[in-house]
Design an enzyme around this catalytic site. Sequence first.
Site, mmCIF file in Angstrom:
data_model
loop_
_atom_site.group_PDB
_atom_site.id
_atom_site.type_symbol
_atom_site.label_atom_id
_atom_site.label_comp_id
_atom_site.label_asym_id
_atom_site.label_seq_id
_atom_site.Cartn_x
_atom_site.Cartn_y
_atom_site.Cartn_z
ATOM 1 N N ARG A 271 0.633 -1.031 0.295
ATOM 2 C CA ARG A 271 -0.178 -0.122 0.098
ATOM 3 C C ARG A 271 0.707 1.681 0.230
ATOM 4 N NH1 ARG A 271 -3.616 2.487 5.203
ATOM 5 N NH2 ARG A 271 -4.819 4.032 3.755
ATOM 6 N N HIS A 272 0.751 2.398 -0.258
ATOM 7 C CA HIS A 272 1.451 3.492 -0.384
ATOM 8 C C HIS A 272 1.202 3.684 1.262
ATOM 9 C CE1 HIS A 272 -2.542 5.296 0.677
ATOM 10 N NE2 HIS A 272 -3.337 4.537 -0.130
ATOM 11 N N ARG B 36 -0.930 9.631 3.908
ATOM 12 C CA ARG B 36 -0.937 10.989 2.724
ATOM 13 C C ARG B 36 -2.035 11.621 2.593
ATOM 14 N NH1 ARG B 36 -6.695 8.896 2.501
ATOM 15 N NH2 ARG B 36 -6.821 6.674 2.562
#
Length: 420
Positions: free
Chosen positions: A33-34, A37
């Site tokens: 997963r990124h 953010r």
Amino acid sequence: MVSASLLFLLTVGCVCGGAAAERTLQYVTVLFRHGDRSPVKAYPTDPYQESSWPQGFGQLSQEGMKQHFDLGQFLRKRYTGFLSESYDRHEVLVRSTDYDRTLMSAESNLAGLYPPSGQQVFNPNLIWQPIPVHTVPQSEEKLLSYPASDCPRYQQLMNETEHTPEFLNVTAEYQDFINLVREKTGLNKTNVESVWSVYDTLFCESRHNKTAPDWVTPEVMEKLRLLKDFGFQVTFGVYKQQEKSRLLGGVLLGEIIKNLSKMAVPDPKNKLKLMMLSAHDTTVTALQASLNVFNGRQPPYASCHIIELYKDDDNSSSVSMFYRNDSKVDPYPVQLPGCTLQCPLEDFVRLTKPSISDDRDKECQLPDGRDTEVIISLALSGCVLFLLIALLLGVICWQKEPMGNRGYQHVINQEAGEES
């Protein structure tokens, strides 16, 4: 003395046998997963709208960049001796969804995995080198982005899920709380599935030191977290999980299985060692649900599911899986249900096959409404025809019966127009 000697030989044999049984790593798939953010969106009454974030909504933060740089360094350490010290384009292939945060996460990860050295240094003041990250337009993404909006059968499954006892019970239990969230956020619609976005927004704001509204207490956040996790379970499971997997994560799993099977066959021309996939929490969940190893909780930022292919000492191949959801500890092993931690490749393929569709697009389609209308029309026509035939036969039989009994029939003289 003989017994002691025999014991010594057995011990040496066991040690040597264990050494001989060592496996050789051949190929790795890494899905992550990124990183951290900004929120994807804000609710109507949120004091922090898009202008409150340096790069706007849904963008990777400096913390997210650091998380993936650290993950890249972890992968460098884990695969020292397997991957070349310097970047080799034949050894690694990187694929990302077409979002800024996933593309930047992949780039940050590669910066930690492949710091330049020797001839790869193009600027002595910059310990970084460009490495390609491949993607496709989001409208064409069918491998890494879930849930898919192009699958009517999946939408039907979700509608059916909302009528299951488990879904109805959770909805009833939290209905007053959901109404409170709707009132406080100004959202027109909130339910068990959609309320997770409120948690996501508040969670992002808390990580970035934004002051929460008065109504957001620790108890409220805990309830939102529980509903958020249940939303993930509903999306990928709770009801007909395997069929959902065939339409969602099974697509990615099928591609991974195909690559594992290909890499198990030695090919001097094929030097690929690492497939890196940069995507989302829903992607990690979709894959784990298709493997039936999802733990029921949203994958955190920079979480990483690792699938490793080994060549065993008897020249067979086996698969091991690991999940890294906490940077402070080593990844923990993941066992495919029905198999061992070191799962023979043929068993891994066999056990995952029910979650993989041979024709996902076909399985996504619902019966054509026009076909249903034709079937109904034919059925009605058949009934009408049957009634007409039955009526005709009845008339014929009625006409025959009087002709066989002249004594009870009036005869009309056509010429005279009189009865005789």
